[in-house]
Design a protein around this motif. Structure first.
Motif, PDB file in Angstrom:
ATOM      1  N   SER A 265       1.039  -1.321   0.359  1.00 52.16           N
ATOM      2  CA  SER A 265      -0.182  -0.043   0.319  1.00 52.16           C
ATOM      3  C   SER A 265       1.259   1.546   0.154  1.00 52.16           C
ATOM      4  O   SER A 265       2.286   1.511   0.284  1.00 52.16           O
ATOM      5  CB  SER A 265      -0.856   0.385   1.385  1.00 52.16           C
ATOM      6  N   GLY A 266       0.130   2.186   0.071  1.00 51.99           N
ATOM      7  CA  GLY A 266       0.814   3.482  -0.365  1.00 51.99           C
ATOM      8  C   GLY A 266       1.380   4.353   1.483  1.00 51.99           C
ATOM      9  O   GLY A 266       2.647   4.407   1.328  1.00 51.99           O
ATOM     10  N   MET A 267       0.552   3.676   1.924  1.00 52.21           N
ATOM     11  CA  MET A 267       0.906   3.662   3.947  1.00 52.21           C
ATOM     12  C   MET A 267       2.790   2.802   3.984  1.00 52.21           C
ATOM     13  O   MET A 267       3.207   2.999   5.274  1.00 52.21           O
ATOM     14  CB  MET A 267       0.013   3.500   4.707  1.00 52.21           C
TER      15      MET A 267
ATOM     16  N   ILE B 106       5.415   4.213   2.463  1.00 53.77           N
ATOM     17  CA  ILE B 106       4.940   6.392   3.802  1.00 53.77           C
ATOM     18  C   ILE B 106       6.115   5.152   4.394  1.00 53.77           C
ATOM     19  O   ILE B 106       7.107   5.685   5.068  1.00 53.77           O
ATOM     20  CB  ILE B 106       4.005   6.560   3.836  1.00 53.77           C
TER      21      ILE B 106
ATOM     22  N   TYR C  75      -1.375  13.854   3.928  1.00 52.08           N
ATOM     23  CA  TYR C  75      -1.880  13.175   3.583  1.00 52.08           C
ATOM     24  C   TYR C  75      -2.677  12.303   5.113  1.00 52.08           C
ATOM     25  O   TYR C  75      -1.407  11.882   5.898  1.00 52.08           O
ATOM     26  CB  TYR C  75      -1.069  11.967   2.940  1.00 52.08           C
TER      27      TYR C  75
ATOM     28  N   GLU D 188       5.053  16.477   1.502  1.00 51.47           N
ATOM     29  CA  GLU D 188       4.585  15.807   0.001  1.00 51.47           C
ATOM     30  C   GLU D 188       3.838  16.964  -0.883  1.00 51.47           C
ATOM     31  O   GLU D 188       4.061  18.916  -0.569  1.00 51.47           O
ATOM     32  CB  GLU D 188       3.004  15.590   0.479  1.00 51.47           C
TER      33      GLU D 188
ATOM     34  N   ASN E 215      -1.914  16.441  -0.141  1.00 53.59           N
ATOM     35  CA  ASN E 215      -3.283  16.677   0.500  1.00 53.59           C
ATOM     36  C   ASN E 215      -4.147  17.120   1.393  1.00 53.59           C
ATOM     37  O   ASN E 215      -3.218  15.907   2.103  1.00 53.59           O
ATOM     38  CB  ASN E 215      -3.673  15.057  -0.105  1.00 53.59           C
TER      39      ASN E 215
ATOM     40  N   ASP F 254       6.239  12.096  -1.065  1.00 48.00           N
ATOM     41  CA  ASP F 254       5.299  11.750  -1.618  1.00 48.00           C
ATOM     42  C   ASP F 254       4.665  12.481  -2.783  1.00 48.00           C
ATOM     43  O   ASP F 254       4.440  13.196  -2.872  1.00 48.00           O
ATOM     44  CB  ASP F 254       4.347  11.636  -0.820  1.00 48.00           C
TER      45      ASP F 254
ATOM     46  N   THR G  80       2.353  10.873  -4.887  1.00 47.69           N
ATOM     47  CA  THR G  80       1.152  10.822  -5.602  1.00 47.69           C
ATOM     48  C   THR G  80       0.621  11.000  -6.282  1.00 47.69           C
ATOM     49  O   THR G  80      -0.375  10.744  -7.541  1.00 47.69           O
ATOM     50  CB  THR G  80       0.690  10.023  -4.248  1.00 47.69           C
TER      51      THR G  80
ATOM     52  N   SER H 269       1.471   5.979  -3.698  1.00 47.26           N
ATOM     53  CA  SER H 269       0.410   5.032  -2.935  1.00 47.26           C
ATOM     54  C   SER H 269       0.042   4.942  -4.523  1.00 47.26           C
ATOM     55  O   SER H 269      -0.222   5.824  -5.553  1.00 47.26           O
ATOM     56  CB  SER H 269      -0.533   6.126  -2.339  1.00 47.26           C
TER      57      SER H 269
ATOM     58  N   THR I 283      -1.807   3.201  -5.626  1.00 44.16           N
ATOM     59  CA  THR I 283      -3.576   2.730  -6.260  1.00 44.16           C
ATOM     60  C   THR I 283      -4.036   3.962  -6.547  1.00 44.16           C
ATOM     61  O   THR I 283      -4.988   3.687  -6.784  1.00 44.16           O
ATOM     62  CB  THR I 283      -3.610   3.179  -3.611  1.00 44.16           C
ATOM     63  N   LYS I 284      -3.975   5.031  -6.913  1.00 41.34           N
ATOM     64  CA  LYS I 284      -3.934   5.762  -7.434  1.00 41.34           C
ATOM     65  C   LYS I 284      -3.435   5.689  -8.885  1.00 41.34           C
ATOM     66  O   LYS I 284      -3.667   4.884  -9.850  1.00 41.34           O
ATOM     67  CB  LYS I 284      -3.309   7.280  -6.745  1.00 41.34           C
TER      68      LYS I 284
ATOM     69  N   ALA J 159      -1.676  -0.689  -3.889  1.00 43.66           N
ATOM     70  CA  ALA J 159      -0.278  -0.618  -3.809  1.00 43.66           C
ATOM     71  C   ALA J 159       0.209   0.389  -3.598  1.00 43.66           C
ATOM     72  O   ALA J 159       0.243   1.030  -3.163  1.00 43.66           O
ATOM     73  CB  ALA J 159      -0.178  -1.004  -4.867  1.00 43.66           C
TER      74      ALA J 159
ATOM     75  N   LEU K 206      -8.396   8.430  -4.707  1.00 42.85           N
ATOM     76  CA  LEU K 206      -8.519   9.266  -6.191  1.00 42.85           C
ATOM     77  C   LEU K 206      -7.224   8.923  -7.406  1.00 42.85           C
ATOM     78  O   LEU K 206      -7.172   7.448  -7.206  1.00 42.85           O
ATOM     79  CB  LEU K 206      -7.694  10.407  -6.023  1.00 42.85           C
TER      80      LEU K 206
HETATM   81  C1  LIG Z   1      -1.394  11.671  -1.090  1.00 42.95           C
HETATM   82  C2  LIG Z   1      -1.325   9.858  -0.533  1.00 42.95           C
HETATM   83  N1  LIG Z   1      -0.295   9.823  -0.140  1.00 42.95           N
HETATM   84  C3  LIG Z   1      -0.881   8.143   0.459  1.00 42.95           C
HETATM   85  C4  LIG Z   1      -1.554   7.719   0.304  1.00 42.95           C
HETATM   86  C5  LIG Z   1      -1.830   6.349   1.305  1.00 42.95           C
HETATM   87  O1  LIG Z   1      -1.903   5.215   0.261  1.00 42.95           O
HETATM   88  P1  LIG Z   1      -2.431   4.309   0.432  1.00 42.95           P
HETATM   89  O2  LIG Z   1      -3.920   4.445   0.434  1.00 42.95           O
HETATM   90  O3  LIG Z   1      -2.337   3.382  -0.896  1.00 42.95           O
HETATM   91  O4  LIG Z   1      -1.940   3.305   1.685  1.00 42.95           O
HETATM   92  C6  LIG Z   1      -3.069   8.453  -0.250  1.00 42.95           C
HETATM   93  C7  LIG Z   1      -4.110   7.630   0.084  1.00 42.95           C
HETATM   94  O5  LIG Z   1      -5.273   8.745  -0.117  1.00 42.95           O
HETATM   95  C8  LIG Z   1      -2.343  10.088  -0.696  1.00 42.95           C
HETATM   96  O6  LIG Z   1      -2.963  10.472  -1.199  1.00 42.95           O
END
Ligand SMILES: Cc1ncc(COP(=O)(O)O)c(C=O)c1O
Length: 402
Positions: A85-87, A90, A111, A154, A158, A183, A185, A205, A207-208, A218, A337
């Motif tokens: 995941s993005g988290m 990070i 975030y 970042e 966000n 970041d 993303t 992330s 995932t976006k 992811a 997003l």
């Molecule tokens: C800028 C940013 N970084 C990291 C994340 C975390 O990503 P994930 O949901 O894939 O863990 C998000 C999630 O919205 C995000 O907006």
């Protein structure tokens, strides 16, 4: 694989490891957990890192390795690590540079999940942090301490779309000899390459936008080979945060259209931001592509496009915002997003809920703030939906006197 391709070509053709063996045009999914060795010496050499190879699926898989190569090349880094995941990206990046007693300077516009990781988890392991307004790099100098071991930012942020000067902040990080982690993303490597601007580590992330279809969670970390190897072997593998081959395949597929998707996301976002800025019910619009954005010039310098996220506030604040969101018919109320669908959310009660109200207000995340992730639809249909929702008036109870 080194080549001189433009990013649009590299997104499609770069790194086809598995496909080269089989002749398939599309990268294969290899979900195997275990890998066979011809003898114990080879097994030992792979485990010790003397010989390249994969020995257990918790440390990666061949489908993911192709994707990691591609992401590293797109970001201009030596190596990349794909995680669950993005988290995960990070937290691994921060834990790689911070141990008990260390301190990190973090942009205040961060975030909600990153905020929660630092304030709830990292703090339990003796890691200190300061949230700093990084729009003025001088403020960063003022917060660097003897035990500061990283700067984390970042940009665009966000949900406020604040733009930070990557080059200037990287000069500060170099002055103190500490890594700058970014970041990326909101931009994806298609629109911004922080490593070229002086950053040391990029996190995503995926995932976006990288996956872009809302069907995989992811994350990625990109940086120098030694640090990425440490993160793989001593953090990701041991904490169990690997990205599965199935998800890696989805992202490999999604990446092929990243360029055309980002162009449409940016085009729709600019049209919608311009529409909102000219609407009488709208108090303020946050979009780096608008000349009214305080860092518009900086955005033009360091970004190749302005991205697909637009945030705004309505004149009548929270109540008007809730009524507006609830009246949308095409646009979907949802987290996340970067999907094909346009998504709307209320940061104060959704993505940034974990930040206490007084802190949120300091970060400018007011109760009236609304965030749109512009999808790939036709902009006219989106504007029609926004227009009708902005026209909805509060219900008033009329007492009928007969
Ligand atoms: C800028 C940013 N970084 C990291 C994340 C975390 O990503 P994930 O949901 O894939 O863990 C998000 C999630 O919205 C995000 O907006």
């Amino acid at each position: 694989m080194k080549n001189n391709w433009d990013i649009d070509t590299a997104l499609i053709h770069h790194s086809k490891r598995g496909a080269t063996h089989s002749g398939a045009v599309v990268e294969p999914i290899i979900p195997a957990v275990a890998y066979a060795f011809p003898d114990t010496d080879t097994a030992a050499a792979v485990v010790s890192g003397e010989k390249e190879g994969v020995y257990y699926g918790r440390y990666g898989n061949p489908t993911l390795f192709s994707l990691e190569e591609k992401i590293a090349s797109l970001e201009g880094g030596e190596a990349a690590l794909g995680v669950s995941s993005g988290m995960a990206a990070i937290s691994i990046a921060l834990l790689a540079y911070l141990k008990q007693g260390d301190h990190v300077v973090v942009t205040k516009d961060v975030y909600g999940g990153t905020y929660k990781f630092l304030t709830n988890i990292a703090v339990r392991y003796g890691i200190e942090y300061n949230f700093v307004d990084c729009t003025n790099p001088e403020f960063i100098h003022n917060h660097i301490k003897e035990n500061t071991r990283a700067i984390y930012i970042e940009t665009p942020s966000n949900p406020h779309l604040t733009i930070l000067d990557i080059k200037k902040i990287s000069e500060i990080s170099k002055l103190y000899g500490i890594p700058l982690i970014i970041d990326n993303t909101f931009m994806s490597p298609y629109l911004q390459n922080p490593l070229e601007l002086g950053a040391n580590i990029v996190v995503h992330s995926a995932t976006k936008y990288l996956n872009g279809h809302g069907d995989s969670i992811a994350g990625f970390i990109v940086g120098n080979s030694d640090d990425i190897t440490f993160m793989r072997n001593s953090l990701m593998g041991d904490l169990g945060q690997v990205l599965s081959a199935w998800d890696a395949f989805l992202i490999l597929r999604g990446l092929k259209t990243l360029g055309v998707r980002m162009e449409r996301h940016c085009k729709n976002a600019l049209e919608i931001a311009t529409f909102l800025e000219n609407h009488p019910q709208v108090e303020k619009v946050y979009y780096p592509g608008l000349p009214s954005h305080p860092q518009h010039e900086l955005a033009k310098e360091q970004m190749k496009g302005m991205g697909g996220i637009v945030s705004f506030e309505l004149k009548d604040g929270k109540e008007a915002g809730k009524r507006f969101i609830d009246s949308l018919k095409l646009i979907i109320i949802s987290f996340s997003l970067g999907d094909p669908e346009t998504l709307v959310q209320h940061p104060a009660s959704m993505t940034h809920f974990s930040i206490p109200m007084e802190e949120r207000e300091k970060f400018g995340i007011t109760d009236g703030l609304i965030r749109l992730s512009l999808g790939l639809e036709n902009a006219k249909d989106l504007i029609n939906d926004l227009e009708q929702a902005l026209m909805v008036r509060p219900k008033v109870d009329i007492e009928l006197k007969v």
